[in-house]
Design a protein around this motif. Structure first.
Motif, PDB file in Angstrom:
ATOM      1  N   ARG A 134       0.821  -1.208   0.000  1.00 42.62           N
ATOM      2  CA  ARG A 134       0.000   0.000   0.000  1.00 42.62           C
ATOM      3  C   ARG A 134       0.855   1.257   0.000  1.00 42.62           C
ATOM      4  O   ARG A 134       0.585   2.208  -0.740  1.00 42.62           O
ATOM      5  CB  ARG A 134      -0.960  -0.020   1.198  1.00 42.62           C
ATOM      6  CG  ARG A 134      -1.980  -1.145   1.105  1.00 42.62           C
ATOM      7  CD  ARG A 134      -2.800  -1.299   2.380  1.00 42.62           C
ATOM      8  NE  ARG A 134      -3.652  -2.488   2.308  1.00 42.62           N
ATOM      9  CZ  ARG A 134      -4.401  -2.926   3.309  1.00 42.62           C
ATOM     10  NH1 ARG A 134      -4.401  -2.264   4.462  1.00 42.62           N
ATOM     11  NH2 ARG A 134      -5.141  -4.015   3.160  1.00 42.62           N
ATOM     12  N   GLU A 135       1.890   1.273   0.819  1.00 40.98           N
ATOM     13  CA  GLU A 135       2.793   2.421   0.826  1.00 40.98           C
ATOM     14  C   GLU A 135       3.546   2.525  -0.497  1.00 40.98           C
ATOM     15  O   GLU A 135       3.744   3.631  -1.026  1.00 40.98           O
ATOM     16  CB  GLU A 135       3.772   2.316   1.989  1.00 40.98           C
ATOM     17  CG  GLU A 135       4.667   3.532   2.150  1.00 40.98           C
ATOM     18  CD  GLU A 135       5.558   3.443   3.376  1.00 40.98           C
ATOM     19  OE1 GLU A 135       6.415   4.332   3.544  1.00 40.98           O
ATOM     20  OE2 GLU A 135       5.407   2.482   4.157  1.00 40.98           O
ATOM     21  N   ARG A 137       2.436   1.743  -3.312  1.00 41.60           N
ATOM     22  CA  ARG A 137       1.475   2.248  -4.299  1.00 41.60           C
ATOM     23  C   ARG A 137       1.079   3.697  -4.035  1.00 41.60           C
ATOM     24  O   ARG A 137       0.222   4.244  -4.730  1.00 41.60           O
ATOM     25  CB  ARG A 137       0.224   1.365  -4.308  1.00 41.60           C
ATOM     26  CG  ARG A 137       0.447  -0.020  -4.909  1.00 41.60           C
ATOM     27  CD  ARG A 137      -0.835  -0.829  -4.928  1.00 41.60           C
ATOM     28  NE  ARG A 137      -1.159  -1.413  -3.645  1.00 41.60           N
ATOM     29  CZ  ARG A 137      -2.380  -1.687  -3.220  1.00 41.60           C
ATOM     30  NH1 ARG A 137      -3.423  -1.372  -3.983  1.00 41.60           N
ATOM     31  NH2 ARG A 137      -2.591  -2.242  -2.048  1.00 41.60           N
ATOM     32  N   GLU A 139      -0.133   4.999  -1.044  1.00 43.83           N
ATOM     33  CA  GLU A 139      -1.197   5.252  -0.071  1.00 43.83           C
ATOM     34  C   GLU A 139      -0.645   6.039   1.114  1.00 43.83           C
ATOM     35  O   GLU A 139       0.353   5.650   1.720  1.00 43.83           O
ATOM     36  CB  GLU A 139      -1.814   3.935   0.384  1.00 43.83           C
ATOM     37  CG  GLU A 139      -2.985   4.119   1.337  1.00 43.83           C
ATOM     38  CD  GLU A 139      -3.742   2.832   1.589  1.00 43.83           C
ATOM     39  OE1 GLU A 139      -4.378   2.339   0.630  1.00 43.83           O
ATOM     40  OE2 GLU A 139      -3.685   2.305   2.725  1.00 43.83           O
ATOM     41  N   GLN A 140      -1.305   7.142   1.456  1.00 44.78           N
ATOM     42  CA  GLN A 140      -0.890   7.993   2.565  1.00 44.78           C
ATOM     43  C   GLN A 140      -1.653   7.607   3.837  1.00 44.78           C
ATOM     44  O   GLN A 140      -2.486   6.707   3.839  1.00 44.78           O
ATOM     45  CB  GLN A 140      -1.146   9.462   2.213  1.00 44.78           C
ATOM     46  CG  GLN A 140      -0.496   9.918   0.932  1.00 44.78           C
ATOM     47  CD  GLN A 140       1.021   9.897   1.015  1.00 44.78           C
ATOM     48  OE1 GLN A 140       1.604  10.285   2.028  1.00 44.78           O
ATOM     49  NE2 GLN A 140       1.682   9.454  -0.058  1.00 44.78           N
ATOM     50  N   GLY A 143      -5.440   7.423   3.559  1.00 39.61           N
ATOM     51  CA  GLY A 143      -5.970   6.203   2.971  1.00 39.61           C
ATOM     52  C   GLY A 143      -5.981   5.063   3.965  1.00 39.61           C
ATOM     53  O   GLY A 143      -6.931   4.262   4.013  1.00 39.61           O
ATOM     54  N   ARG A 144      -4.917   4.969   4.776  1.00 41.37           N
ATOM     55  CA  ARG A 144      -4.868   3.923   5.797  1.00 41.37           C
ATOM     56  C   ARG A 144      -5.981   4.126   6.822  1.00 41.37           C
ATOM     57  O   ARG A 144      -6.631   3.159   7.252  1.00 41.37           O
ATOM     58  CB  ARG A 144      -3.491   3.950   6.491  1.00 41.37           C
ATOM     59  CG  ARG A 144      -3.305   2.860   7.528  1.00 41.37           C
ATOM     60  CD  ARG A 144      -1.886   2.878   8.090  1.00 41.37           C
ATOM     61  NE  ARG A 144      -1.575   4.139   8.721  1.00 41.37           N
ATOM     62  CZ  ARG A 144      -1.929   4.464   9.970  1.00 41.37           C
ATOM     63  NH1 ARG A 144      -2.612   3.597  10.705  1.00 41.37           N
ATOM     64  NH2 ARG A 144      -1.606   5.634  10.474  1.00 41.37           N
ATOM     65  N   ARG A 147      -9.367   3.010   5.471  1.00 47.47           N
ATOM     66  CA  ARG A 147      -9.528   1.558   5.576  1.00 47.47           C
ATOM     67  C   ARG A 147      -9.902   1.169   7.008  1.00 47.47           C
ATOM     68  O   ARG A 147     -10.792   0.346   7.234  1.00 47.47           O
ATOM     69  CB  ARG A 147      -8.236   0.856   5.162  1.00 47.47           C
ATOM     70  CG  ARG A 147      -7.879   0.946   3.684  1.00 47.47           C
ATOM     71  CD  ARG A 147      -6.605   0.165   3.419  1.00 47.47           C
ATOM     72  NE  ARG A 147      -6.050   0.367   2.098  1.00 47.47           N
ATOM     73  CZ  ARG A 147      -6.302  -0.402   1.043  1.00 47.47           C
ATOM     74  NH1 ARG A 147      -7.118  -1.425   1.153  1.00 47.47           N
ATOM     75  NH2 ARG A 147      -5.734  -0.150  -0.126  1.00 47.47           N
ATOM     76  N   HIS A 168      -3.197  -1.523  10.725  1.00 43.17           N
ATOM     77  CA  HIS A 168      -3.639  -1.742   9.356  1.00 43.17           C
ATOM     78  C   HIS A 168      -4.885  -2.613   9.312  1.00 43.17           C
ATOM     79  O   HIS A 168      -5.024  -3.562  10.089  1.00 43.17           O
ATOM     80  CB  HIS A 168      -2.540  -2.424   8.530  1.00 43.17           C
ATOM     81  CG  HIS A 168      -1.269  -1.644   8.455  1.00 43.17           C
ATOM     82  ND1 HIS A 168      -1.061  -0.646   7.536  1.00 43.17           N
ATOM     83  CD2 HIS A 168      -0.131  -1.721   9.208  1.00 43.17           C
ATOM     84  CE1 HIS A 168       0.156  -0.144   7.706  1.00 43.17           C
ATOM     85  NE2 HIS A 168       0.725  -0.771   8.716  1.00 43.17           N
ATOM     86  N   GLU A 179      -8.867  -5.451  -5.879  1.00 46.23           N
ATOM     87  CA  GLU A 179      -8.090  -4.212  -5.808  1.00 46.23           C
ATOM     88  C   GLU A 179      -6.856  -4.255  -6.706  1.00 46.23           C
ATOM     89  O   GLU A 179      -6.499  -3.258  -7.332  1.00 46.23           O
ATOM     90  CB  GLU A 179      -7.675  -3.964  -4.356  1.00 46.23           C
ATOM     91  CG  GLU A 179      -6.924  -2.669  -4.128  1.00 46.23           C
ATOM     92  CD  GLU A 179      -6.666  -2.407  -2.656  1.00 46.23           C
ATOM     93  OE1 GLU A 179      -5.661  -1.729  -2.354  1.00 46.23           O
ATOM     94  OE2 GLU A 179      -7.460  -2.871  -1.808  1.00 46.23           O
TER      95      GLU A 179
END
Length: 321
Positions: A134-135, A137, A139-140, A143-144, A147, A168, A179
């Motif tokens: 995720r990081e 890609r 994702e900040q 975004g975490r 989720r 997470h 996804e």
């Protein structure tokens, strides 16, 4: 009386192994590979009173540029076969020379270890690789947190943000496949897990077993091509994760061991090696100080931040459970 030589029951999608001869034929093929997608099916798998029905293995070519559809899928019938007939399969699962690629292998490990005295080794868990991707890609933190908002009460989540650093939300196999590789799930009949012990197995159960191990294979190829599997800590993190129930099997409804959040102390454990730990009185794991609030760290019965978060589930999730 010796068993008659038989040909494994085959379909275009899998080989179903329920005789000693069919297992031996499958092992001849499997031993040509050093990587396998692996999954298990059963009822309440890995929990106290649970039972294993099938072991699924899907070969992964060393040539990772090969077609996704190439390879072999084998379903081993743990109910029909005697333990002796499965020793070759168990040896593969325990082998340190063969990589087993899983997705959330915790209950698979627990079932094999506690119910069959088999210790799964050399594992890459794609559920952990997904979180680490995720990081990569981009994702900040926002975004975490979004989720996490599907599993934790939003008021609690944003009022005490410092307690959720490094926490997470886990994704299931099909959600992860959607996804990453645009997997489209077609709703099917609701599963009755007792049916995993019906023989012959209903067609939809065979399809489910082969689909899961195939999705693991496809995700592995995608993650490899995107560079999500190169982190040198991934194998160690994967083994810490899948063996999390090695101390004991979980009960059927045990909220602090069964939830949608990544347990603490899995990712980044190398960075805190040697630090003082305390035992969480809820998930029963030994964790470092960063996994607790200051108040909880000094309490008589400590509660790690993940176990604390489990107590603040949104109303809809509490109602569903």
């Amino acid at each position: 009386m010796p068993e008659a030589a038989t040909v494994p029951t085959q379909s275009p999608n899998h080989t179903f192994c329920d005789t000693r001869a069919s297992v031996d034929a499958a092992l001849t093929t499997i031993h040509q590979y050093t990587k396998l997608a692996f999954d298990c099916e059963g009822r309440d798998l890995g929990e106290i009173g649970g039972r294993l029905s099938l072991i699924s293995l899907r070969t992964i070519s060393d040539d990772l540029s090969s077609s996704i559809s190439s390879g072999h899928k084998f379903l081993f019938d743990v109910i029909t076969l005697e333990r002796e007939a499965l020793l070759g399969v168990y040896a593969i699962l325990e082998s340190s020379a063969i990589t087993k690629v899983v997705f959330n292998g915790r209950m698979d490990f627990s079932s094999l270890y506690h119910d069959h005295s088999i210790e799964l080794r050399n594992v890459i868990d794609l559920q952990i690789a997904d979180i680490k991707s995720r990081e990569l890609r981009g994702e900040q933190k926002s975004g975490r947190m979004r989720r996490l908002g599907s599993a934790i009460d939003r008021g609690e989540l944003y009022q005490n943000q410092d307690l959720f650093d490094g926490m997470h939300k886990l994704s299931g196999l099909k959600k992860c496949a959607k996804e990453h590789i645009a997997f489209s799930d077609v709703p099917g009949p609701r599963f009755q897990h007792s049916q995993w012990f019906t023989r012959p197995l209903p067609a939809e159960y065979l399809h489910h077993a082969t689909e899961d191990v195939e999705l693991i294979h496809q995700l592995y190829l995608h993650f490899h091509r995107r560079g999500y599997l190169t982190n040198p800590h991934l194998p160690g993190e994967s083994m810490r994760y899948v063996s999390i129930c090695k101390d004991r099997q979980s009960k059927m409804d045990e909220p602090f061991r069964k939830h949608g959040l990544l347990p603490l102390g899995i990712i980044g454990a190398e960075q805190v090696q040697g630090q003082e730990t305390r035992r969480c009185g809820y998930c029963e794991r030994a964790l470092t100080k960063s996994c607790f609030s200051n108040k909880s760290w000094s309490a008589d019965v400590s509660k790690c931040n993940v176990c604390r978060a489990v107590g603040f589930q949104p109303f809809w999730l509490r109602h569903k459970r």
